[in-house]
Design a protein around this motif. Structure first.
Motif, PDB file in Angstrom:
ATOM      1  N   ALA A   1     -49.672 -46.806  26.105  1.00  0.00           N
ATOM      2  CA  ALA A   1     -49.395 -45.377  26.180  1.00  0.00           C
ATOM      3  C   ALA A   1     -48.274 -45.065  27.166  1.00  0.00           C
ATOM      4  O   ALA A   1     -48.028 -45.817  28.108  1.00  0.00           O
ATOM      5  N   GLY A   2     -47.636 -43.934  26.945  1.00  0.00           N
ATOM      6  CA  GLY A   2     -46.594 -43.472  27.848  1.00  0.00           C
ATOM      7  C   GLY A   2     -46.101 -42.099  27.432  1.00  0.00           C
ATOM      8  O   GLY A   2     -46.713 -41.431  26.603  1.00  0.00           O
ATOM      9  N   VAL A   3     -44.989 -41.697  28.019  1.00  0.00           N
ATOM     10  CA  VAL A   3     -44.360 -40.418  27.727  1.00  0.00           C
ATOM     11  C   VAL A   3     -42.883 -40.693  27.426  1.00  0.00           C
ATOM     12  O   VAL A   3     -42.237 -41.460  28.149  1.00  0.00           O
ATOM     13  N   PRO A   4     -42.330 -40.100  26.382  1.00  0.00           N
ATOM     14  CA  PRO A   4     -40.921 -40.366  26.052  1.00  0.00           C
ATOM     15  C   PRO A   4     -39.972 -39.804  27.106  1.00  0.00           C
ATOM     16  O   PRO A   4     -40.351 -38.960  27.921  1.00  0.00           O
ATOM     17  N   PRO A   5     -38.727 -40.267  27.118  1.00  0.00           N
ATOM     18  CA  PRO A   5     -37.728 -39.725  28.040  1.00  0.00           C
ATOM     19  C   PRO A   5     -37.610 -38.216  27.875  1.00  0.00           C
ATOM     20  O   PRO A   5     -37.669 -37.682  26.759  1.00  0.00           O
TER      21      PRO A   5
ATOM     22  N   TRP B   1     -47.319 -41.214  22.485  1.00  0.00           N
ATOM     23  CA  TRP B   1     -46.108 -42.046  22.535  1.00  0.00           C
ATOM     24  C   TRP B   1     -46.538 -43.499  22.644  1.00  0.00           C
ATOM     25  O   TRP B   1     -47.213 -43.883  23.601  1.00  0.00           O
ATOM     26  N   ALA B   2     -46.190 -44.309  21.632  1.00  0.00           N
ATOM     27  CA  ALA B   2     -46.581 -45.718  21.589  1.00  0.00           C
ATOM     28  C   ALA B   2     -45.399 -46.595  21.975  1.00  0.00           C
ATOM     29  O   ALA B   2     -44.327 -46.512  21.362  1.00  0.00           O
ATOM     30  N   VAL B   3     -45.605 -47.433  22.982  1.00  0.00           N
ATOM     31  CA  VAL B   3     -44.541 -48.304  23.493  1.00  0.00           C
ATOM     32  C   VAL B   3     -44.968 -49.758  23.330  1.00  0.00           C
ATOM     33  O   VAL B   3     -46.088 -50.116  23.711  1.00  0.00           O
TER      34      VAL B   3
ATOM     35  N   ASN C   1     -38.125 -47.219  24.456  1.00  0.00           N
ATOM     36  CA  ASN C   1     -38.220 -47.719  23.090  1.00  0.00           C
ATOM     37  C   ASN C   1     -39.601 -47.528  22.475  1.00  0.00           C
ATOM     38  O   ASN C   1     -40.196 -48.447  21.922  1.00  0.00           O
ATOM     39  N   GLY C   2     -40.101 -46.336  22.603  1.00  0.00           N
ATOM     40  CA  GLY C   2     -41.381 -46.008  21.987  1.00  0.00           C
ATOM     41  C   GLY C   2     -41.186 -45.203  20.725  1.00  0.00           C
ATOM     42  O   GLY C   2     -40.062 -44.927  20.280  1.00  0.00           O
TER      43      GLY C   2
END
Length: 215
Positions: A144-148, A202-204, A213-214
């Motif tokens: 998991a993460g957050v896009p730019p 957001w999938a990385v 690059n997610g």
């Protein structure tokens, strides 16, 4: 920490001596009612200690993959450590129950903050690997993460394993519902952080070092 461990050890030894002489119905009820998470968590904790704190995906394959014979043998060998961890959770249950009753008696309600994601190196993922996006070696495939965005050019890389929502759906989201219901036993209200993760995420790829690059 050492002081707490010593005191918990003394409490466990005294509890064992007492329970040999008398029945402990509340203890037995706690273990039975909480079995859906307690059994796996207590064994996971005992195994973490046995393997020197190594993450579970590096444990021997019979244990890593939760093979029936491997789990049975581990449960037998670590029975004392498993019971002790259950006792630790029981003590917390009693103390938190009394605290919550006291607060509620004063008109104070307790709000719990529950994150949507869990840590990869946890009893949750070890016990339910099919519900998470893992590779053949039980490592995270996507995290998991957050896009730019305006705040960060490289986004945020949280690192938590992502759910396999299609598999959760097939079970009626049973694990997720049980998880939330369990939290409602400990608090009057539960805040889910971040609820947006149920709608869009957001999938990385796990090998990435940023969230750029997610997808």
């Amino acid at each position: 920490t050492a002081c707490k461990e010593r005191l918990l050890g003394l409490a466990w030894q005294r509890f064992k001596r007492r329970s040999v002489r008398t029945q402990e119905p509340e203890w037995e009820l706690f273990c039975r009612d909480q079995a859906s998470w307690l059994d796996d968590y207590a064994l996971f904790t005992a195994l973490k200690d046995r393997f020197g704190g190594a993450p579970w995906h590096l444990w021997p394959r019979p244990i890593r993959d939760r093979q029936t014979d491997g789990l049975r043998l581990a449960g037998e060998e670590l029975a004392e450590a498993v019971s002790r961890e259950k006792f630790h959770q029981y003590l917390f249950f009693l103390q938190w129950r009394d605290l919550k009753r006291y607060c509620n008696g004063l008109g104070i309600q307790i709000v719990a903050d529950m994150p949507i994601y869990v840590n990869h190196d946890s009893a949750d993922v070890w016990a339910h690997p099919g519900l998470f996006q893992l590779d053949c070696r039980k490592r995270s495939a996507f995290v998991a993460g957050v896009p730019p965005d305006y705040f960060s050019k490289t986004g945020q890389l949280w690192g938590n394993p992502l759910y396999r929502w299609e598999r959760l759906k097939k079970t009626g989201y049973a694990w997720m519902i049980d998880r939330i219901a369990h939290q409602l036993n400990w608090a009057d209200w539960v805040r889910i952080d971040h609820f947006r993760g149920f709608v869009n995420y957001w999938a990385v790829p796990a090998a990435e070092t940023t969230a750029v690059n997610g997808r």
